[in-house]
Write a protein that holds these residues in place. Sequence first.
Motif, PDB file in Angstrom:
ATOM      1  N   ARG A 277      11.123  -8.841  -1.653  1.00 32.34           N
ATOM      2  CA  ARG A 277      11.630  -9.297  -0.341  1.00 32.34           C
ATOM      3  C   ARG A 277      11.577  -8.193   0.700  1.00 32.34           C
ATOM      4  N   LYS A 278      11.905  -6.976   0.298  1.00 30.05           N
ATOM      5  CA  LYS A 278      11.842  -5.848   1.244  1.00 30.05           C
ATOM      6  C   LYS A 278      10.395  -5.569   1.650  1.00 30.05           C
ATOM      7  N   ALA A 279       9.477  -5.699   0.718  1.00 23.68           N
ATOM      8  CA  ALA A 279       8.064  -5.490   1.032  1.00 23.68           C
ATOM      9  C   ALA A 279       7.554  -6.569   1.981  1.00 23.68           C
ATOM     10  N   VAL A 280       7.950  -7.798   1.758  1.00 22.55           N
ATOM     11  CA  VAL A 280       7.560  -8.888   2.655  1.00 22.55           C
ATOM     12  C   VAL A 280       8.154  -8.656   4.044  1.00 22.55           C
ATOM     13  N   ASP A 281       9.421  -8.230   4.097  1.00 19.11           N
ATOM     14  CA  ASP A 281      10.045  -7.923   5.390  1.00 19.11           C
ATOM     15  C   ASP A 281       9.272  -6.825   6.117  1.00 19.11           C
ATOM     16  N   ALA A 282       8.855  -5.798   5.389  1.00 15.12           N
ATOM     17  CA  ALA A 282       8.094  -4.705   6.004  1.00 15.12           C
ATOM     18  C   ALA A 282       6.743  -5.197   6.512  1.00 15.12           C
ATOM     19  N   THR A 283       6.110  -6.088   5.767  1.00 18.23           N
ATOM     20  CA  THR A 283       4.827  -6.649   6.196  1.00 18.23           C
ATOM     21  C   THR A 283       5.005  -7.446   7.477  1.00 18.23           C
ATOM     22  N   ARG A 284       6.037  -8.246   7.534  1.00 16.05           N
ATOM     23  CA  ARG A 284       6.300  -9.039   8.745  1.00 16.05           C
ATOM     24  C   ARG A 284       6.619  -8.133   9.928  1.00 16.05           C
ATOM     25  N   ALA A 285       7.413  -7.097   9.695  1.00 15.92           N
ATOM     26  CA  ALA A 285       7.772  -6.171  10.773  1.00 15.92           C
ATOM     27  C   ALA A 285       6.539  -5.448  11.302  1.00 15.92           C
ATOM     28  N   ALA A 286       5.621  -5.102  10.408  1.00 24.11           N
ATOM     29  CA  ALA A 286       4.400  -4.411  10.831  1.00 24.11           C
ATOM     30  C   ALA A 286       3.556  -5.302  11.736  1.00 24.11           C
ATOM     31  N   LYS A 287       3.564  -6.598  11.489  1.00 22.89           N
ATOM     32  CA  LYS A 287       2.791  -7.523  12.322  1.00 22.89           C
ATOM     33  C   LYS A 287       3.381  -7.628  13.725  1.00 22.89           C
ATOM     34  N   ARG A 288       4.680  -7.368  13.851  1.00 24.54           N
ATOM     35  CA  ARG A 288       5.330  -7.474  15.158  1.00 24.54           C
ATOM     36  C   ARG A 288       5.253  -6.172  15.953  1.00 24.54           C
ATOM     37  N   ARG A 289       4.903  -5.070  15.294  1.00 25.70           N
ATOM     38  CA  ARG A 289       4.830  -3.786  15.992  1.00 25.70           C
ATOM     39  C   ARG A 289       3.659  -3.755  16.953  1.00 25.70           C
ATOM     40  N   ALA A 290       3.860  -3.066  18.038  1.00 30.33           N
ATOM     41  CA  ALA A 290       2.793  -2.918  19.020  1.00 30.33           C
ATOM     42  C   ALA A 290       1.706  -2.008  18.462  1.00 30.33           C
ATOM     43  N   VAL A 291       0.491  -2.321  18.800  1.00 26.33           N
ATOM     44  CA  VAL A 291      -0.641  -1.507  18.385  1.00 26.33           C
ATOM     45  C   VAL A 291      -1.014  -0.621  19.565  1.00 26.33           C
ATOM     46  N   THR A 292      -1.076   0.679  19.332  1.00 28.64           N
ATOM     47  CA  THR A 292      -1.436   1.583  20.418  1.00 28.64           C
ATOM     48  C   THR A 292      -2.952   1.633  20.563  1.00 28.64           C
TER      49      THR A 292
ATOM     50  N   GLY B 270       0.856  -1.183   0.000  1.00 27.05           N
ATOM     51  CA  GLY B 270       0.000   0.000   0.000  1.00 27.05           C
ATOM     52  C   GLY B 270       0.889   1.228   0.000  1.00 27.05           C
ATOM     53  N   HIS B 271       0.280   2.406   0.044  1.00 29.22           N
ATOM     54  CA  HIS B 271       1.056   3.645  -0.097  1.00 29.22           C
ATOM     55  C   HIS B 271       1.879   3.999   1.135  1.00 29.22           C
ATOM     56  N   ALA B 272       1.440   3.589   2.304  1.00 31.98           N
ATOM     57  CA  ALA B 272       2.061   4.051   3.541  1.00 31.98           C
ATOM     58  C   ALA B 272       3.545   3.707   3.644  1.00 31.98           C
ATOM     59  N   ASP B 273       3.905   2.464   3.443  1.00 32.34           N
ATOM     60  CA  ASP B 273       5.292   2.029   3.654  1.00 32.34           C
ATOM     61  C   ASP B 273       6.050   1.772   2.363  1.00 32.34           C
ATOM     62  N   ALA B 274       5.436   2.039   1.219  1.00 32.98           N
ATOM     63  CA  ALA B 274       6.044   1.682  -0.062  1.00 32.98           C
ATOM     64  C   ALA B 274       7.332   2.447  -0.336  1.00 32.98           C
ATOM     65  N   GLU B 275       7.354   3.730  -0.034  1.00 36.30           N
ATOM     66  CA  GLU B 275       8.554   4.521  -0.332  1.00 36.30           C
ATOM     67  C   GLU B 275       9.751   4.060   0.505  1.00 36.30           C
ATOM     68  N   ASP B 276       9.500   3.707   1.759  1.00 37.47           N
ATOM     69  CA  ASP B 276      10.591   3.202   2.600  1.00 37.47           C
ATOM     70  C   ASP B 276      11.132   1.885   2.051  1.00 37.47           C
ATOM     71  N   ALA B 277      10.234   1.001   1.651  1.00 39.12           N
ATOM     72  CA  ALA B 277      10.660  -0.293   1.106  1.00 39.12           C
ATOM     73  C   ALA B 277      11.417  -0.103  -0.207  1.00 39.12           C
ATOM     74  N   ALA B 278      10.978   0.840  -1.039  1.00 40.30           N
ATOM     75  CA  ALA B 278      11.678   1.106  -2.294  1.00 40.30           C
ATOM     76  C   ALA B 278      13.079   1.652  -2.019  1.00 40.30           C
ATOM     77  N   ALA B 279      13.175   2.530  -1.042  1.00 34.75           N
ATOM     78  CA  ALA B 279      14.496   3.072  -0.684  1.00 34.75           C
ATOM     79  C   ALA B 279      15.401   1.958  -0.166  1.00 34.75           C
ATOM     80  N   GLU B 280      14.861   1.087   0.665  1.00 33.54           N
ATOM     81  CA  GLU B 280      15.646  -0.039   1.172  1.00 33.54           C
ATOM     82  C   GLU B 280      16.054  -0.976   0.045  1.00 33.54           C
ATOM     83  N   THR B 281      15.193  -1.110  -0.944  1.00 29.94           N
ATOM     84  CA  THR B 281      15.510  -1.941  -2.110  1.00 29.94           C
ATOM     85  C   THR B 281      16.753  -1.409  -2.802  1.00 29.94           C
ATOM     86  N   PHE B 282      16.772  -0.114  -3.042  1.00 30.07           N
ATOM     87  CA  PHE B 282      17.913   0.453  -3.765  1.00 30.07           C
ATOM     88  C   PHE B 282      19.183   0.497  -2.916  1.00 30.07           C
TER      89      PHE B 282
END
Length: 157
Positions: A62-77, A24-36
Amino acid sequence: MKAFEEIVAEHGATVLRVCRAVLGHADAEDAAAETFLAALKAYPELPETANVQAWLVTIAHRKAVDATRAAKRRAVTVPEPPERHSGIGRPEQVDPDLWSALGELSLTQRAAVAYHYLAGLPYKEIAEITGSTTAAVRRAAADGVRKLRTSYPRECE
């Protein structure tokens, strides 16, 4: 071999689209930057005959999958955490007879029984934790269980 800046200019939009499709749009730019960033490190080793776009899409995926997994581990406020009391780890609240029976064991036996039967640790790890030998821990656990069978009115193990 092309300069890496040219690779970024040529394939940047594709990488970003892949990341947006997965994240989705929220984390895509970070994942793209990590890709490069990852690609920049590996680019000198890339064979000249490699399909650069496919290589970058693989890294982006792979970076997008890593971000998806990391988001699942983040605490929800939440505004206010629910008020709940846990009885986990407090056998006296669940079964006072068991707590009394465990209290009758020696500290060595109690640790061996708890670490092996309740926490599921192998005897070798228990020996490392307690500073003992595997054989001594195994013996303490067996003696503890035998004593529990006589002092605790319910079935042990």
